[in-house]
Write a protein that holds these residues in place. Structure first.
Motif, PDB file in Angstrom:
ATOM      1  N   GLU A   1       0.295   3.080  -2.897  1.00  0.00           N
ATOM      2  CA  GLU A   1      -1.217   3.555  -3.320  1.00  0.00           C
ATOM      3  C   GLU A   1      -1.219   5.108  -4.067  1.00  0.00           C
ATOM      4  O   GLU A   1      -1.940   5.145  -4.752  1.00  0.00           O
ATOM      5  CB  GLU A   1      -2.029   3.404  -2.194  1.00  0.00           C
TER       6      GLU A   1
ATOM      7  N   VAL B   1      -1.443   4.909  -7.676  1.00  0.00           N
ATOM      8  CA  VAL B   1      -2.340   4.007  -8.305  1.00  0.00           C
ATOM      9  C   VAL B   1      -3.483   4.723  -9.228  1.00  0.00           C
ATOM     10  O   VAL B   1      -4.080   4.559 -10.166  1.00  0.00           O
ATOM     11  CB  VAL B   1      -2.894   2.901  -7.406  1.00  0.00           C
TER      12      VAL B   1
ATOM     13  N   HIS C   1       0.814  -1.103  -0.105  1.00  0.00           N
ATOM     14  CA  HIS C   1       0.206  -0.125   0.096  1.00  0.00           C
ATOM     15  C   HIS C   1       0.971   1.331  -0.033  1.00  0.00           C
ATOM     16  O   HIS C   1       0.090   2.491  -0.200  1.00  0.00           O
ATOM     17  CB  HIS C   1      -1.037  -0.124   1.017  1.00  0.00           C
ATOM     18  N   TYR C   2       1.758   1.250   0.222  1.00  0.00           N
ATOM     19  CA  TYR C   2       3.047   2.157  -0.017  1.00  0.00           C
ATOM     20  C   TYR C   2       2.803   2.903  -1.236  1.00  0.00           C
ATOM     21  O   TYR C   2       2.898   4.199  -1.299  1.00  0.00           O
ATOM     22  CB  TYR C   2       4.437   1.617   0.419  1.00  0.00           C
TER      23      TYR C   2
END
Lengths: 402, 306, 279
Positions: free
Chosen positions: A86, A89, A83-84
């Motif tokens: 994200e 994205v 998730h680092y």
């Protein structure tokens, strides 16, 4: 650290750059109108021997390849759970969504019977590689829209104020958004995975398109592993494309440079681009096509540029941590990777395509260039519009506090 | 990170091994060529270059009138290709042979769709608008066509042409093998019927091959020992006999295997019953599930949203 | 070409006048004839049945004459003889030798003039008029029957030489895929030989008359054209006709000739030499 918060940038829309883009887009629009009045032959240099040109090479093939940031970042952040990453994205997803939308727009211009584009949904030819590509692109475009929906919902949930609409309608839409939000968050994993699967399918099949024409594609590119090369290069170009696009956007909109995310992101690229490079070189050695390398034809030169400037040089550059940490050099290296993949697609579909019977040369006409440039400009305009009004890009940190 | 990557590859390799054992090797590619196909033999030693075939083709297919009369043989001075207004053209070649009066002996080559046994265009066509018919014709159904022109990319003979100047309803244009005339009216293709010297012999493909071999055998020295189209691109319905090597007459050298074989083999071995996408989907779900804990551990994750 | 209906009329008239020579109304005679000869073409014949009555009443003899050769040739051209499926397999030299041994040669021809106008060819197309074929002239020049009559029927009782259409009929017969059709047989034979001998026409209109379009609007000439202007105007479209003409006897004929009356060798004029319009 993974603390991030995407927000609309609310920056000024009409800057000089945007005006220039709008002009290019307008010229493209004129050319598109000309195409629908006089026919494809009126605006393009396409012929019997050269049925595919700039539009397929750039608008479609390169468009699909360069939209690979969407599924590669989704894979990293959501499937591998890193998730680092994200924060990148959403912009990558937006690029992918717009990229595929414009692929379809480009296709509409290129196919002779634009109004018949729905027909592959009814008439199926399972032997056709293009059929598979079309189905995947169609489904993936829908997946991308669904993946994009949360950004719209997040922006408007609880804030629906349609001008002039009665309260009841606003409330109804609002509750609809709330419901969609709830449902989507439950099933989003299906679309995330589907997006990756569909991407792998059609990214590779795009390379398989040319396998049916062994006598026409130059041996430097024609190889049975062309689908694999297309897939690996698309995966490899995903993160450099994110860097390219993030750097442009953050510079243009004066946002935080996000280097602390981009630098580690490109470590993967060293590995992925290395695989692609190894496959390319290995294929060349096994098929002994290096004999063509120094014959001085335009095909060979294009291949050399593609490989040296587009793959080998940026790969060597990215090996060095110094390059990965320098905003300028990282941008240059990533731009070279993006350019290399773009050139590869153009080479496969245009430069390396040599019909042996007619041996006609092809160079895109002004009309073709105008339409392609116009579509790209249009894409950039919409990107800018959307990041201005939707929570896509990361807020600068100081504003989070403010 | 290191552990997770190791896990990741472990899962990948297990899944990969599972699919490899579960799947029997992909079925071998099989030709779809019709057994009763008609065809034509073009005997280049007979052709006199009169262009009557072009004229008949134009009339039978109701094509637009030509720029120059069909009786004007000066058009032969220039090499032509079939296009969207002409399904067949005759070209003249001088291979350097001279007759006893020191005149160069011309060889005339008629060009048209070869109607491949396993046509690349039909395999490529996204909607199946092009299809190989039982009688050998590669037929075009304009009602399905979307105009992607992949058929033109695929065709090794560069035959299909396109009505580039029609903005809304352009068609792919190529020799029809007079499909309607042959299938429904029991007639001959226009060109084969009109040819004054029977340079075009029409018949069942297998019969034609026998006829062609007999001609080569019974006229020693008249022909090169090669029937162009017997094996080229997996075999074509239109075939050629010649006195000169075919390379000197503008014929493209092609592999003997059907053009669609490689692409179709890959396509079918990967996507029959959509097994590979389903397996990939399953693998990715597994990975996502395996890594879900890591996701929860990191803060500020917006409830499964992007 | 000679238009079909008048030809029929003429033929019929001749038959009527010479054979029947009676006062029976012509319509009835015609019907009797059609039935008697087993001739088809009812629609066309009936349509043409009425007018000749008046025509014959006016001046029958003056309009009706045509050469007996031509009439005979026309009749022969319409016949379709039974197909010869099997031929004797012999080499060209053997056949030439055998014909010589049997004493068969140019003198044995039964027809000196043929009209190549077979209904076999007409079945598929009718773009050109029939070819007038000088059988005896070709025989005299070549002195070799086997050049064209290259095979004989396998049936021993059949004639040594048969007409082309006995063996060559429809193209692409399933039972004889190697046998070329009549049209191709004619063209291959004529053109190949003319080319080999560098003599005789090789283009379409060297032998055929074309069913020509109306030239009123096509020809563009000044009011009082020079002869050479006329020729060049013709050549503007009919380029190959000019070339064919240059290889025809009409052009090449310029001296002692075996074909002149009594083989007289005193001809010193020719189109290519002393004629006024030798453009």
């Amino acid at each position: 650290m993974s603390h991030h918060h995407a927000a609309p940038t609310h920056s000024k829309f009409w800057t000089p750059g945007v005006v220039a883009l709008a002009f290019v887009a307008a010229v493209g629009l004129v050319a598109i109108i000309a195409r629908y009045i006089g026919g494809i032959g009126y605006v393009s240099n396409l012929s019997t021997a050269r049925p595919w040109g700039l539009w397929i090479g750039v608008d479609v093939a390169s468009g699909v390849a360069l939209a690979a940031g969407g599924f590669t970042t989704a894979f990293l952040a959501h499937i591998l759970g890193k998730h680092y990453y994200e924060p990148v994205v959403r912009p990558a997803l937006l690029t992918a969504m717009l990229g595929y939308t414009f692929v379809v727009l480009g296709l509409l211009v290129d196919i002779g019977r634009s109004w018949a584009i729905w027909k592959p949904m009814i008439y199926w030819n399972f032997n056709s590689v293009l059929f598979e590509v079309a189905m995947c692109v169609m489904f993936y475009l829908n997946v991308l829209y669904i993946e994009f929906l949360p950004m719209v919902i997040e922006r408007f949930k609880g804030r629906v104020r349609l001008p002039g609409a009665p309260d009841a309608l606003n409330r109804a839409i609002d509750s609809l958004l709330a419901l969609a939000d709830k449902v989507l968050s439950k099933i989003m994993w299906v679309f995330i995975i589907a997006g990756v699967v569909l991407s792998c399918m059609h990214q590779s099949s795009l390379g398989a398109l040319m396998l049916i024409a062994p006598t026409k594609l130059h041996p430097l590119w024609y190889t049975p592993i062309l689908p694999l090369l297309f897939l690996t290069s698309a995966i490899a170009v995903g993160y450099p494309m994110v860097v390219f696009e993030a750097t442009l956007a953050t510079t243009s909109l004066k946002l935080d440079s996000e280097m602390k995310i981009l630098t580690p992101l490109t470590r993967f690229t060293v590995f992925l681009l290395g695989i692609y490079l190894a496959l390319k070189v290995g294929d060349m050695v096994i098929r002994k096509t290096y004999v063509y390398l120094l014959d001085g034809t335009s095909q060979t030169n294009a291949f050399l540029i593609e490989m040296v400037i587009g793959v080998l040089a940026p790969w060597l550059m990215l090996l060095s941590p110094k390059v990965r940490q320098s905003r300028r050099w990282l941008f240059i290296a990533c731009t070279m990777v993006v350019g290399g993949v773009l050139l590869n697609r153009v080479n496969v579909f245009v430069v390396g395509y040599r019909p042996p019977v007619s041996e006609t040369n092809y160079f895109p006409s002004i009309g073709e260039v105008a339409i392609t440039a116009g579509l790209i400009a249009g894409l950039m305009l919409i990107y800018r519009f959307l990041v201005t009004h939707l929570p896509v890009l990361n807020k600068p940190e100081k504003e989070v506090i403010a | 990170m290191g552990i997770s990557r190791r896990n990741f590859f472990k899962i990948l390799s297990v899944a990969g091994a599972a699919t490899a054992t579960a799947r029997t090797p992909a079925r071998a590619w099989e030709s779809q060529a019709p057994s009763e196909a008609y065809g034509c033999i073009v005997d280049l030693t007979r052709c006199i270059g009169c262009r009557k075939c072009e004229q008949a083709c134009n009339e039978v297919n109701k094509l637009p009138p030509p720029d120059r009369s069909f009786e004007d043989l000066t058009v032969l001075d220039r090499k032509r290709r079939p296009d969207e207004k002409t399904f067949t053209v005759v070209n003249r070649y001088y291979s350097g042979r001279i007759d006893e009066r020191d005149q160069l002996i011309p060889t005339f080559v008629k060009l048209q769709c070869m109607h491949c046994q396993d046509p690349a265009c039909a395999s490529a066509c996204i909607v199946g608008a092009l299809s190989k018919q039982e009688n050998g014709a590669v037929n075009y159904d304009v009602s399905k066509c979307i105009g992607c022109r992949y058929c033109m990319v695929a065709c090794p003979f560069e035959i299909p042409a396109y009505e580039y100047h029609d903005p809304i309803t352009p068609r792919v244009m190529k020799c029809t093998f007079c499909y309607e005339r042959v299938a429904n009216e029991g007639k001959l293709p226009g060109c084969a019927e009109i040819c004054p010297v029977e340079a075009i012999t029409f018949g069942r493909r297998d019969t034609l091959l026998k006829v062609a071999r007999d001609r080569i055998k019974e006229n020693p020295g008249r022909y090169v020992d090669h029937i162009y189209g017997e094996h080229e691109a997996g075999g074509t319905s239109w075939m050629y006999l010649s006195a000169q090597p075919f390379e000197k007459l503008g014929f493209v050298t092609l592999p003997d295997h059907p053009m669609p074989r490689l692409a179709e083999t890959i396509q079918h071995s990967l996507y029959s019953y959509l097994w590979s996408p389903i397996v990939l989907f399953g693998m990715l779900s597994g990975i996502m599930w395996a890594f879900r804990g890591k996701g929860e551990r990191q803060e500020d994750h917006e409830g499964g949203n992007l | 070409m000679i238009p079909k209906v008048p030809a029929w009329n003429r033929l019929r008239r001749r038959l009527t006048l010479t054979n029947l020579n009676s006062a029976v109304p012509l319509g009835l005679v015609f019907m009797a004839l059609t039935v008697g000869m087993g001739i088809q073409l009812p629609a066309r014949a009936m349509a043409a049945a009425a007018p000749p009555e008046a025509e014959t009443a006016k001046a029958p003899e003056a309009a009706a004459w045509s050469a007996p050769d031509q009439v005979d040739a026309q009749k022969r051209a319409q016949e379709v003889v039974p197909f010869v499926a099997e031929v004797r397999d012999e080499c060209k030299l053997c056949r030439q030798q055998r014909l010589r041994d049997e004493g068969l040669g140019v003198k044995d021809q039964s027809h000196s003039y043929l009209l190549l106008d077979s209904p076999i060819i007409k079945r598929t197309e009718d773009r050109y008029g029939p070819v007038r074929f000088m059988h005896s002239k070709h025989a005299t020049i070549t002195q070799d029957c086997a050049l064209c009559h290259h095979f004989r029927p396998a049936d021993e009782s059949a004639s040594e030489t048969v007409r082309c259409s006995a063996c060559h009929q429809d193209a692409f017969r399933q039972d004889h895929p190697e046998r070329i059709g009549l049209k191709a047989a004619y063209h291959q034979q004529c053109i190949a030989c003319h080319e080999e001998m560098a003599k005789g026409p090789v283009g379409c209109i060297g032998c055929h008359q074309k069913n020509a379009p109306d030239h009123k609007d096509l020809v563009q000439l000044p009011a009082n054209p020079e002869p050479s202007q006329v020729t060049s105007e013709c050549l503007r479209c009919h380029e190959s006709a000019g070339k064919d003409m240059l290889s025809s006897a009409h052009w090449l004929w310029k001296g002692p000739s075996p074909f002149t009356l009594d083989h007289r060798k005193a001809v010193h004029h020719g189109k290519a030499t002393t004629a006024v319009n030798n453009f």
